[in-house]
Write a protein that holds these residues in place. Structure first.
Motif, short mmCIF file in Angstrom:
data_model
loop_
_atom_site.label_atom_id
_atom_site.label_comp_id
_atom_site.label_asym_id
_atom_site.label_seq_id
_atom_site.Cartn_x
_atom_site.Cartn_y
_atom_site.Cartn_z
N GLU A 205 0.83 -1.20 0.00
CA GLU A 205 0.00 0.00 0.00
C GLU A 205 0.87 1.26 0.00
O GLU A 205 0.53 2.27 -0.62
N LEU A 206 1.99 1.20 0.69
CA LEU A 206 2.93 2.32 0.69
C LEU A 206 3.46 2.57 -0.71
O LEU A 206 3.63 3.72 -1.13
N LEU A 207 3.71 1.50 -1.44
CA LEU A 207 4.19 1.63 -2.81
C LEU A 207 3.10 2.20 -3.71
O LEU A 207 3.37 3.04 -4.58
N ARG A 208 1.86 1.76 -3.51
CA ARG A 208 0.75 2.30 -4.31
C ARG A 208 0.56 3.79 -4.09
O ARG A 208 0.22 4.54 -5.02
N ALA A 209 0.78 4.23 -2.86
CA ALA A 209 0.51 5.62 -2.51
C ALA A 209 1.63 6.57 -2.92
O ALA A 209 1.43 7.79 -2.97
N ASP A 210 2.81 6.03 -3.20
CA ASP A 210 3.97 6.87 -3.52
C ASP A 210 4.11 7.02 -5.03
O ASP A 210 4.32 6.05 -5.73
N ALA A 211 4.01 8.25 -5.51
CA ALA A 211 4.09 8.51 -6.96
C ALA A 211 5.47 8.99 -7.38
O ALA A 211 5.68 9.31 -8.55
N ALA B 116 9.88 5.68 -13.46
CA ALA B 116 8.55 5.86 -12.89
C ALA B 116 7.93 4.49 -12.60
O ALA B 116 8.13 3.54 -13.36
N VAL B 117 7.19 4.40 -11.50
CA VAL B 117 6.59 3.13 -11.08
C VAL B 117 5.07 3.23 -11.16
O VAL B 117 4.47 4.18 -10.63
N THR B 118 4.46 2.27 -11.82
CA THR B 118 3.00 2.19 -11.91
C THR B 118 2.55 0.83 -11.38
O THR B 118 3.07 -0.20 -11.81
N CYS B 119 1.61 0.83 -10.45
CA CYS B 119 1.09 -0.41 -9.88
C CYS B 119 -0.05 -0.94 -10.74
O CYS B 119 -0.93 -0.18 -11.15
#
Length: 375
Positions: free
Chosen positions: A242-248, A261-264
Motif C-alpha cells: 500500500e505504501l508503494l501504491r501511494a507513492d508517486a 517511474a513506477v505504476t502499480c
C-alpha cells in the motif's frame, strides 16, 4: 503473515545503467546490460525504507555485527520497518504494453532452434530428450539423455524473447511459431555517452578522468509498435504494498543516478502446464538467471536432460554493508531443466535469500520424449 500480490511497471525517465562486476576507471568503457533481479529489490527497499524513516547507518552496523536483514530492521528502527524483510520480487522482465494490456517477455528457451530452408523461409523447432542415448553419448551425469530432433540439420539456436502466446505453447509441449519470437533490437538498444568524473565535495570536474558508457535505452512506442517497459511481480505485507501504491515519486534504479517511474497494476497471470501424458516429462524454464549451488543445476535435482543458455557473472555493491558482494556465476534465463513427470516440483531452485530477490524464477511445463531416429 498474509502475503499479498502486486504487479509493477517501470518506465525509465531517461536511459539506465546496469553494469557488471568488471573494474571501471580512467578512460574506461562501461556497457549496461539488462537489470538483474537484486537491483530492483534493493531499489525498492531503499525507497520504501526512506519513507518509513529507516536509519540506514544503524541498519548497516547491525548487519555487519551478524544480524540478518529482518533482525536489523527491528533493532531501534521505526515501527513497520521490519515488514521490508518480507517483500519478495519476481523479475524484472522486459514487457510490451498497449491499450492497457501488459505482456511480459521471457528469454527464449535454450532448446529452441531456428531452421532456415533453401527458399529463405524459417521456422522454430524444439530439442527434447531422446528416449535412448545416442551412440557415443557421454552424459554430464549418469542416466541423462541427449537432446534431439531429426529436423535439426543445419540449425542455430533461436535468440530473442518469447511472447506469452509462445510461452503458453512451449510449456504445453508444443513448438512456438516464429512470430512468437521478439528480437532484442526491437525492444532496446545502446546509447553511448561520454562523461567526466565529478569530485563529490567540490562538485568540480577531476582532471584527466574522462570515460564513456553505453547506457540501456528502451525503444519508444509508436502507433504500430507497443510501448516497451519493465514488469515485475511483488508479494509481501499489505502495508508495504500500500505504501508503494501511494507513492508517486520515481524510483532510483541502477547506476549513474538514473530513475524510473513506477505504476502499480494487477499481477500478470503466467501460463503453467502439468504433464498429462504417460510419455511426457516435466520441464522447468528459467525466467530469471539462477546462481545454483552446483553450477548448471541445483544440488540434489535429478535431471533427465538440460539445455543451459550460458552463464552470467553476478556481483554488485551492498549498500547496507558498504562492501562488494561476492562474485558468483548464474545460469542464464532461458535455461531449461527436464525432469521425470512424477518428479516432485521444488519450491525454489535457489537459496531462500536469492529467491526473495528474484533469482531463479521458473515456469513449469511438459515435454514428450523423442523416439529414436531409427524407430
Amino acid at each position: 503473515m498474509t502475503s499479498h500480490q502486486l504487479g509493477i511497471l517501470l518506465d525509465p525517465l531517461d536511459v539506465l545503467m546496469f553494469r557488471d562486476a568488471r573494474p571501471f576507471g580512467v578512460a574506461g568503457f562501461a556497457r549496461s546490460g539488462l537489470p538483474r533481479p537484486a537491483t530492483l529489490l534493493g531499489a525498492l527497499r531503499t525507497s520504501l525504507g526512506i519513507q518509513l524513516g529507516v536509519d540506514f547507518e544503524k541498519l548497516g552496523t547491525a548487519m555487519k555485527r551478524g544480524a540478518s536483514f529482518g533482525e536489523a530492521l527491528t533493532a531501534d528502527q521505526p515501527a513497520g520497518a521490519a515488514s521490508l524483510a518480507d517483500m519478495v520480487v519476481r523479475g524484472p522482465w522486459l514487457a510490451r504494453s498497449s491499450a492497457g494490456q501488459v505482456e511480459p517477455l521471457v528469454a527464449c528457451p535454450a532448446n529452441l532452434r531456428r531452421v532456415e530452408s533453401e527458399d529463405g523461409s524459417a521456422k522454430l523447432i524444439r530439442l527434447d530428450p531422446q528416449k535412448d542415448a545416442l551412440p557415443g553419448w557421454q552424459p554430464p551425469e549418469p542416466g541423462m539423455l541427449p537432446l534431439y530432433n531429426a529436423e535439426a540439420g543445419q540449425s542455430k539456436r533461436a535468440k530473442g524473447f518469447l511472447t506469452l502466446d509462445g510461452l503458453q505453447a512451449y510449456l504445453a509441449g508444443d513448438t512456438p511459431a516464429l512470430e512468437h519470437l521478439v528480437s532484442a533490437s526491437d525492444l532496446y538498444g545502446g546509447d553511448r555517452r561520454v562523461g567526466i568524473k565529478i569530485d563529490t565535495d567540490s562538485r568540480t570536474a577531476e582532471d584527466s578522468f574522462l570515460y564513456s558508457a553505453d547506457f540501456l535505452a528502451l525503444k519508444a512506442g509508436t502507433q504500430e509498435a507497443p510501448r516497451v517497459r519493465f514488469y515485475a511481480d511483488l508479494s509481501g505485507p499489505e502495508s508495504i504494498l500500500e505504501l508503494l501504491r501511494a507513492d508517486a515519486s520515481p524510483l532510483r534504479w541502477g547506476g549513474e543516478g538514473r530513475y524510473a517511474a513506477v505504476t502499480c497494476v494487477e499481477p500478470v497471470v503466467w501460463p503453467q502446464s502439468e504433464p498429462t501424458r504417460e510419455s511426457a516429462g516435466r520441464v522447468l524454464l528459467l525466467t530469471t538467471a539462477a546462481p545454483f549451488d552446483q553450477g548448471w543445476k541445483p544440488a540434489g535435482l535429478e535431471c533427465q536432460s538440460a539445455a543451459v543458455a550460458g552463464y552470467d557473472a553476478v556481483s554488485g555493491w551492498d549498500l547496507v554493508r558498504s562492501e562488494p558482494r561476492p562474485n558468483r556465476f548464474a545460469a542464464q534465463a532461458g535455461s531449461v531443466l527436464f525432469l521425470k513427470s512424477d518428479y516432485p516440483l521444488p519450491a525454489t531452485l535457489v537459496s531462500a535469500e536469492d529467491a526473495q530477490a528474484g533469482w531463479g524464477t521458473f515456469l513449469q511445463g511438459s515435454f514428450s520424449l523423442c523416439l529414436n531416429s531409427d524407430s
